[in-house]
Design a protein around this motif. Sequence first.
Motif, PDB file in Angstrom:
ATOM      1  N   LEU A 295       0.849  -1.196   0.000  1.00  0.00           N
ATOM      2  CA  LEU A 295       0.000   0.000   0.000  1.00  0.00           C
ATOM      3  C   LEU A 295       0.882   1.243   0.000  1.00  0.00           C
ATOM      4  N   PRO A 296       0.902   2.016  -1.094  1.00  0.00           N
ATOM      5  CA  PRO A 296       1.743   3.215  -1.119  1.00  0.00           C
ATOM      6  C   PRO A 296       1.308   4.266  -0.111  1.00  0.00           C
ATOM      7  N   GLU A 297       0.069   4.216   0.343  1.00  0.00           N
ATOM      8  CA  GLU A 297      -0.411   5.193   1.317  1.00  0.00           C
ATOM      9  C   GLU A 297       0.213   4.988   2.698  1.00  0.00           C
ATOM     10  N   TYR A 298       0.595   3.740   3.007  1.00  0.00           N
ATOM     11  CA  TYR A 298       1.173   3.452   4.322  1.00  0.00           C
ATOM     12  C   TYR A 298       2.535   4.143   4.448  1.00  0.00           C
ATOM     13  N   GLY A 299       2.680   4.991   5.449  1.00  0.00           N
ATOM     14  CA  GLY A 299       3.924   5.728   5.650  1.00  0.00           C
ATOM     15  C   GLY A 299       4.044   6.992   4.830  1.00  0.00           C
ATOM     16  N   HIS A 300       3.041   7.300   3.988  1.00  0.00           N
ATOM     17  CA  HIS A 300       3.076   8.513   3.171  1.00  0.00           C
ATOM     18  C   HIS A 300       2.704   9.717   4.030  1.00  0.00           C
ATOM     19  N   ARG A 301       3.374  10.842   3.829  1.00  0.00           N
ATOM     20  CA  ARG A 301       3.158  11.997   4.700  1.00  0.00           C
ATOM     21  C   ARG A 301       1.760  12.606   4.534  1.00  0.00           C
ATOM     22  N   GLY A 302       1.106  12.323   3.423  1.00  0.00           N
ATOM     23  CA  GLY A 302      -0.237  12.847   3.208  1.00  0.00           C
ATOM     24  C   GLY A 302      -1.336  12.024   3.867  1.00  0.00           C
ATOM     25  N   TRP A 303      -0.938  10.947   4.546  1.00  0.00           N
ATOM     26  CA  TRP A 303      -1.907  10.072   5.204  1.00  0.00           C
ATOM     27  C   TRP A 303      -1.526   9.921   6.674  1.00  0.00           C
ATOM     28  N   SER A 304      -2.515   9.683   7.505  1.00  0.00           N
ATOM     29  CA  SER A 304      -2.273   9.500   8.929  1.00  0.00           C
ATOM     30  C   SER A 304      -1.559   8.180   9.196  1.00  0.00           C
ATOM     31  N   ARG A 305      -1.145   8.004  10.433  1.00  0.00           N
ATOM     32  CA  ARG A 305      -0.705   6.684  10.886  1.00  0.00           C
ATOM     33  C   ARG A 305      -1.924   5.784  11.070  1.00  0.00           C
ATOM     34  N   TYR A 306      -1.649   4.491  11.242  1.00  0.00           N
ATOM     35  CA  TYR A 306      -2.748   3.561  11.468  1.00  0.00           C
ATOM     36  C   TYR A 306      -3.508   3.903  12.751  1.00  0.00           C
ATOM     37  N   ARG A 307      -4.806   3.871  12.661  1.00  0.00           N
ATOM     38  CA  ARG A 307      -5.653   3.722  13.831  1.00  0.00           C
ATOM     39  C   ARG A 307      -5.997   2.242  13.879  1.00  0.00           C
ATOM     40  N   ARG A 308      -5.673   1.590  14.960  1.00  0.00           N
ATOM     41  CA  ARG A 308      -5.843   0.141  15.064  1.00  0.00           C
ATOM     42  C   ARG A 308      -7.049  -0.182  15.939  1.00  0.00           C
ATOM     43  N   HIS A 309      -7.843  -1.137  15.465  1.00  0.00           N
ATOM     44  CA  HIS A 309      -8.976  -1.560  16.275  1.00  0.00           C
ATOM     45  C   HIS A 309      -9.180  -3.058  16.100  1.00  0.00           C
ATOM     46  N   HIS A 310      -9.609  -3.690  17.191  1.00  0.00           N
ATOM     47  CA  HIS A 310      -9.725  -5.149  17.223  1.00  0.00           C
ATOM     48  C   HIS A 310     -11.053  -5.553  17.829  1.00  0.00           C
ATOM     49  N   TRP A 311     -11.673  -6.562  17.229  1.00  0.00           N
ATOM     50  CA  TRP A 311     -12.877  -7.181  17.777  1.00  0.00           C
ATOM     51  C   TRP A 311     -12.690  -8.695  17.769  1.00  0.00           C
ATOM     52  N   ARG A 312     -13.320  -9.377  18.695  1.00  0.00           N
ATOM     53  CA  ARG A 312     -13.432 -10.839  18.634  1.00  0.00           C
ATOM     54  C   ARG A 312     -14.907 -11.171  18.462  1.00  0.00           C
ATOM     55  N   ALA A 313     -15.197 -12.044  17.513  1.00  0.00           N
ATOM     56  CA  ALA A 313     -16.591 -12.363  17.196  1.00  0.00           C
ATOM     57  C   ALA A 313     -16.795 -13.874  17.181  1.00  0.00           C
ATOM     58  N   ASN A 314     -17.999 -14.290  17.554  1.00  0.00           N
ATOM     59  CA  ASN A 314     -18.365 -15.705  17.556  1.00  0.00           C
ATOM     60  C   ASN A 314     -19.001 -16.060  16.223  1.00  0.00           C
ATOM     61  N   THR A 315     -18.148 -16.205  15.228  1.00  0.00           N
ATOM     62  CA  THR A 315     -18.623 -16.464  13.875  1.00  0.00           C
ATOM     63  C   THR A 315     -17.487 -17.070  13.070  1.00  0.00           C
ATOM     64  N   VAL A 316     -17.644 -17.107  11.766  1.00  0.00           N
ATOM     65  CA  VAL A 316     -16.601 -17.588  10.865  1.00  0.00           C
ATOM     66  C   VAL A 316     -16.317 -16.511   9.822  1.00  0.00           C
ATOM     67  N   TRP A 317     -15.209 -16.655   9.146  1.00  0.00           N
ATOM     68  CA  TRP A 317     -14.728 -15.602   8.246  1.00  0.00           C
ATOM     69  C   TRP A 317     -15.753 -15.212   7.195  1.00  0.00           C
ATOM     70  N   GLN A 318     -16.479 -16.194   6.636  1.00  0.00           N
ATOM     71  CA  GLN A 318     -17.349 -15.902   5.500  1.00  0.00           C
ATOM     72  C   GLN A 318     -18.495 -14.972   5.902  1.00  0.00           C
ATOM     73  N   GLU A 319     -19.018 -15.123   7.117  1.00  0.00           N
ATOM     74  CA  GLU A 319     -20.113 -14.267   7.561  1.00  0.00           C
ATOM     75  C   GLU A 319     -19.662 -12.811   7.663  1.00  0.00           C
ATOM     76  N   ILE A 320     -18.408 -12.588   8.034  1.00  0.00           N
ATOM     77  CA  ILE A 320     -17.880 -11.230   8.142  1.00  0.00           C
ATOM     78  C   ILE A 320     -17.655 -10.628   6.761  1.00  0.00           C
ATOM     79  N   GLN A 321     -16.966 -11.339   5.902  1.00  0.00           N
ATOM     80  CA  GLN A 321     -16.622 -10.777   4.595  1.00  0.00           C
ATOM     81  C   GLN A 321     -17.835 -10.655   3.677  1.00  0.00           C
ATOM     82  N   GLU A 322     -18.880 -11.410   3.946  1.00  0.00           N
ATOM     83  CA  GLU A 322     -20.102 -11.280   3.148  1.00  0.00           C
ATOM     84  C   GLU A 322     -20.728  -9.888   3.300  1.00  0.00           C
ATOM     85  N   ASN A 323     -20.448  -9.219   4.414  1.00  0.00           N
ATOM     86  CA  ASN A 323     -20.937  -7.852   4.597  1.00  0.00           C
ATOM     87  C   ASN A 323     -20.486  -6.914   3.482  1.00  0.00           C
ATOM     88  N   ILE A 324     -19.350  -7.232   2.872  1.00  0.00           N
ATOM     89  CA  ILE A 324     -18.787  -6.356   1.841  1.00  0.00           C
ATOM     90  C   ILE A 324     -19.773  -6.162   0.687  1.00  0.00           C
TER      91      ILE A 324
END
Length: 329
Positions: free
Chosen positions: A134-163
Amino acid sequence: MDRFPYEPYAFGWYQIDYADQLKPNDVRPFRAFGREFVLWRDAEGTAHLFDAYCPHLGAHLGHGGRVQGTELQCPFHGWRFDQAGRCSGIPYSPDARLGGSRAVTAWPVVEQNGLLLGWWHPEGQAPGFETPVLPEYGHRGWSRYRRHHWRANTVWQEIQENIVDSTHFHYLHGVDSLAVVDRCQPRGPVLDVNILHRFRTPVGLQDGYIQTTLYGPFFATVRFRIGDVAEILFVDAVTPIDDGIVDVRFSLLARLEGVRIPDMSLALVDEAIKQVSDDVPIWNHKMHWATPSLAHGDGPVMKFRAWAKQFRNYKDAGNTTLNEQFATV
C-alpha cells in the motif's frame, strides 16, 4: 442446529499481528485455525511462524523458547531449529542425525504495510497469490494507522459477506441512501467490489464510494471516499482462532492532504469503527442459510459465496493446482 454448515477454516493470507509488536529475540505462543503455533523474530529481524510443538518430546516452543541468533532453541532439552524449521543441533547428542522427522513445520510469513501476515493451507500447499503493498502506508499525506480489534463468535465468510450486503448499510448503520453495488468482479483469488453511496456533508450532498478488494478470504483493502471532501483507506483482516471464533482487525489510514476537509477523513475512521462495532452483535448470533430468501435490491450475496467457495472446498479439490481451482471461479 449448526449455524455454519461448512468448513470453518479456509486457506489464504491472514494477519498474525502488527510488525512493531514483535521485537528481535521475541518468542511467544500464537493460536489460529484451531491449533498452536510459535511466533518468533530472530536476532537479524526476520519473523517466523512454526508449528508449536517440539518433535522431540512435545514441549511448546512458544512457552520458554529462546532465540539463538537465527535459530530457535527448545526450552526443554535445548534442541535448535533453523529458519526453515530443520533441526540444526542436539547439544547433548552431537552425532545424532538431524533430518526427517526431527523438523518442525515452518509457515510462510511476510512483513508488509506494517503488518505480519501468515499463510495457511490445511494441506501445507505453498502460497498461490500475494497481498498488495500500500503506497499510502507511511506517506506523509496520510495519517498513521488507527488500530482496532474485535473478537466475534462467527466464521470468516459471515464477516466478509458484509462487503457485498449493500442494504445493511442503510438499516443497520444509518447511511442515508440505499447503496448500489456498482461492481462485483472475481479475478481468481481476488474479488473487486465497488459500492456507490450519497452522503450528507458540511458542504452539501456528495457522491461517494466504498471500493473493496479481497485478496483471499482473510485480507481486504477498503477505500472509502466522499467526493473530494474526505477519504480513508483501511485493511480489513480476519484471523480464525477456533471453530466459530475469529479476530477482526481494522488498520485505518485517514487522508490528510488532497481533500477539502481532513478532519472529516478522521471522522470517517471513527465511523468505520462504529459500524463494525454495530456488526459484531449480528455476527455473534446470525444463522447461515445456504439458500437465503433474497429480494430485489439485495447485494450480490450468492456471487460472493460462489467466489468464497474456492477457499474452503479443498477436500473436494482432488489433484488440481491452486491456479486450476482459481480458474474455475
